[in-house]
Motif scaffolding. Sequence first.
Motif, short mmCIF file in Angstrom:
data_model
loop_
_atom_site.label_atom_id
_atom_site.label_comp_id
_atom_site.label_asym_id
_atom_site.label_seq_id
_atom_site.Cartn_x
_atom_site.Cartn_y
_atom_site.Cartn_z
N GLN A 86 -48.20 100.28 35.04
CA GLN A 86 -49.43 99.81 34.44
C GLN A 86 -49.14 98.53 33.64
N VAL A 87 -49.79 97.45 34.04
CA VAL A 87 -49.60 96.19 33.33
C VAL A 87 -50.48 96.18 32.08
N GLN A 88 -49.90 95.73 31.00
CA GLN A 88 -50.66 95.59 29.76
C GLN A 88 -50.48 94.19 29.21
N LEU A 89 -51.54 93.63 28.65
CA LEU A 89 -51.52 92.30 28.05
C LEU A 89 -52.01 92.41 26.61
N GLN A 90 -51.39 91.64 25.74
CA GLN A 90 -51.75 91.67 24.33
C GLN A 90 -51.75 90.26 23.77
N GLU A 91 -52.91 89.81 23.30
CA GLU A 91 -53.01 88.50 22.68
C GLU A 91 -52.58 88.57 21.21
N SER A 92 -52.03 87.49 20.72
CA SER A 92 -51.68 87.39 19.31
C SER A 92 -51.81 85.95 18.87
N GLY A 93 -52.12 85.79 17.59
CA GLY A 93 -52.26 84.45 17.04
C GLY A 93 -53.20 84.47 15.86
N PRO A 94 -53.35 83.33 15.20
CA PRO A 94 -54.21 83.28 14.02
C PRO A 94 -55.68 83.45 14.37
N GLY A 95 -56.40 84.10 13.49
CA GLY A 95 -57.82 84.30 13.71
C GLY A 95 -58.68 83.17 13.17
N LEU A 96 -58.08 82.31 12.36
CA LEU A 96 -58.83 81.22 11.75
C LEU A 96 -58.02 79.93 11.89
N VAL A 97 -58.67 78.92 12.41
CA VAL A 97 -58.04 77.62 12.60
C VAL A 97 -58.98 76.55 12.02
N LYS A 98 -58.40 75.57 11.37
CA LYS A 98 -59.22 74.49 10.79
C LYS A 98 -59.57 73.46 11.86
N PRO A 99 -60.72 72.83 11.71
CA PRO A 99 -61.09 71.76 12.65
C PRO A 99 -60.00 70.68 12.70
N SER A 100 -59.81 70.16 13.89
CA SER A 100 -58.83 69.11 14.24
C SER A 100 -57.42 69.66 14.42
N GLN A 101 -57.19 70.91 14.06
CA GLN A 101 -55.86 71.47 14.22
C GLN A 101 -55.67 72.02 15.65
N THR A 102 -54.49 72.55 15.90
CA THR A 102 -54.17 73.10 17.21
C THR A 102 -54.22 74.62 17.16
N LEU A 103 -54.96 75.18 18.09
CA LEU A 103 -55.02 76.63 18.26
C LEU A 103 -53.88 77.06 19.17
N SER A 104 -53.14 78.07 18.75
CA SER A 104 -52.03 78.55 19.56
C SER A 104 -52.10 80.07 19.66
N LEU A 105 -52.17 80.57 20.86
CA LEU A 105 -52.23 82.01 21.12
C LEU A 105 -51.15 82.40 22.12
N THR A 106 -50.61 83.57 21.93
CA THR A 106 -49.60 84.10 22.83
C THR A 106 -50.09 85.37 23.48
N CYS A 107 -49.78 85.52 24.75
CA CYS A 107 -50.08 86.74 25.49
C CYS A 107 -48.76 87.39 25.88
N THR A 108 -48.54 88.59 25.39
CA THR A 108 -47.32 89.33 25.72
C THR A 108 -47.66 90.33 26.81
N VAL A 109 -46.88 90.28 27.89
CA VAL A 109 -47.13 91.13 29.05
C VAL A 109 -46.08 92.22 29.11
N SER A 110 -46.52 93.43 29.35
CA SER A 110 -45.60 94.55 29.56
C SER A 110 -46.01 95.28 30.83
N GLY A 111 -45.03 95.98 31.41
CA GLY A 111 -45.31 96.71 32.63
C GLY A 111 -45.26 95.87 33.89
N GLY A 112 -44.90 94.62 33.75
CA GLY A 112 -44.79 93.73 34.90
C GLY A 112 -44.26 92.39 34.43
N SER A 113 -43.65 91.65 35.33
CA SER A 113 -43.06 90.37 34.97
C SER A 113 -44.00 89.23 35.30
N ILE A 114 -44.06 88.23 34.41
CA ILE A 114 -44.90 87.07 34.66
C ILE A 114 -44.34 86.19 35.78
N THR A 115 -43.10 86.46 36.18
CA THR A 115 -42.50 85.66 37.26
C THR A 115 -42.57 86.35 38.61
#
Length: 122
Positions: free
Chosen positions: A1-30
């Motif tokens: 069973q593949v599972q995906l989990q997003e993580s990252g800040p919930g609040l970002v200021k205008p003009s800044q960079t939003l960065s989110l990570t998705c961690t995958v388990s149960g399968g390889s992204i490659t």
Amino acid sequence: QVQLQESGPGLVKPSQTLSLTCTVSGGSITTYANYWSWIRQPPGKGLEWMGVIAYSGSTTYMPSLKSRTSISRDTSKNQFTLQLTSVTPEDTAVYYCARVPPNYGLGTYDYWGQGTQVTVSS
């Protein structure tokens, strides 16, 4: 069973960079023929596909977001990351990562993360 989990800040200021990570388990992204997407849903609107990274590492982006979007990966951690630069309040949305199943095109997803709310506000 593949599972995906997003993580990252919930609040970002205008003009800044939003960065989110998705961690995958149960399968390889490659794993051959697996494609991994970022999708968002602004409040009161439909789902918007942002981009995809293939099992090979190649990327494709929504043309309207291409100049601000970058998707990368860390194969050692089985993660892929979204970066969206120069954000504005219009980038406020729930952000999802999802897998395109083998032999299907974009728009078909079999596994989703639970989604993470990102608000752009000063």
